[in-house]
Design a protein around this motif. Structure first.
Motif, PDB file in Angstrom:
ATOM      1  N   ARG A 105      -3.597  -6.639   4.535  1.00 25.86           N
ATOM      2  CA  ARG A 105      -2.411  -7.517   4.918  1.00 25.86           C
ATOM      3  C   ARG A 105      -2.369  -8.794   4.824  1.00 25.86           C
ATOM      4  O   ARG A 105      -3.305  -9.303   5.610  1.00 25.86           O
ATOM      5  CB  ARG A 105      -1.977  -6.802   6.448  1.00 25.86           C
ATOM      6  N   VAL A 111       1.040  -1.165   0.003  1.00 22.25           N
ATOM      7  CA  VAL A 111       0.147   0.196  -0.150  1.00 22.25           C
ATOM      8  C   VAL A 111       0.829   1.239   0.062  1.00 22.25           C
ATOM      9  O   VAL A 111       1.631   1.462   0.794  1.00 22.25           O
ATOM     10  CB  VAL A 111      -0.847   0.076   1.220  1.00 22.25           C
ATOM     11  N   ARG A 160      -4.026  -0.548   4.297  1.00 20.95           N
ATOM     12  CA  ARG A 160      -2.794  -1.843   4.809  1.00 20.95           C
ATOM     13  C   ARG A 160      -3.534  -2.825   5.900  1.00 20.95           C
ATOM     14  O   ARG A 160      -3.296  -3.997   5.534  1.00 20.95           O
ATOM     15  CB  ARG A 160      -1.595  -0.967   5.176  1.00 20.95           C
TER      16      ARG A 160
END
Length: 192
Positions: free
Chosen positions: A107, A57, A103
């Protein structure tokens, strides 16, 4: 008696350059046309294959998968250095928070991004989904970390939901990212 060969008269003015000029003109038109076709195909074509893999990101609406830079299409998140106001009127780093939320959401999971086109910076404009089918673009808007953008207002329902629930950016006040970028021009070639 001496015979002289008649000398050939050199044309003057436009006659002298007529056929060469036409030839160069045609070649120039063909070259310009070829470059035009190339540009249209390069910048306006819809990429074919989905892009899949683990995402890095960059900010709230930009990421990279396997070296391909992707801009989440039809949304606009605050810039990394953009500040917003909370419900009490205090500054908070909404751009960094939007990036952190994206993010956190992606993730450790592979994304599949379906390119729609390519922007002027060479990024793929795409809608990205998680393995469970969650549309990340819609999720960012629904959670209030990005706004819908574009004429089609694709994520208008999600934005209305975030506004009424006062989620993310909507918990306080903020300058829309596009306006903020206009008010804060950068000289480091930021690719919005």
């Amino acid at each position: 008696m001496i015979f002289q060969t008649p000398q050939r008269r050199q044309p003057r003015g436009p006659e002298r350059f007529g056929s060469d000029t036409r030839r160069w003109g045609v070649m120039l038109i063909v070259l310009i046309g070829s470059l035009g076709v190339y540009a249209v195909e390069r910048w306006m074509r819809t990429p074919d294959a989905p892009i899949a893999g683990n995402a890095l990101v960059a900010d709230g609406d930009t990421l990279t998968i396997s070296g391909t830079r992707i801009r989440l299409v039809d949304i606009d998140a605050p810039e990394l250095d953009q500040m917003c106001l909370d419900a009490q009127g205090r500054d908070w780093p909404c751009g960094r928070q939007a990036s952190a939320q994206l993010r956190s959401r992606v993730r450790g999971r592979d994304l599949t991004c379906q390119p729609k086109s390519i922007d002027k910076y060479g990024r793929s404009l795409a809608t990205c989904t998680l393995p469970d089918g969650t549309d990340i673009n819609a999720w960012m808007v629904r959670q209030g970390w990005a706004m819908t953008s574009g004429v089609a207002n694709i994520y208008g329902v999600q934005q209305d939901e975030a506004k009424s629930a006062k989620r993310g950016l909507w918990a306080g006040s903020f300058t829309p990212p596009r306006e903020w970028r206009q008010q804060h021009p950068r000289t480091d070639n930021r690719k919005d």
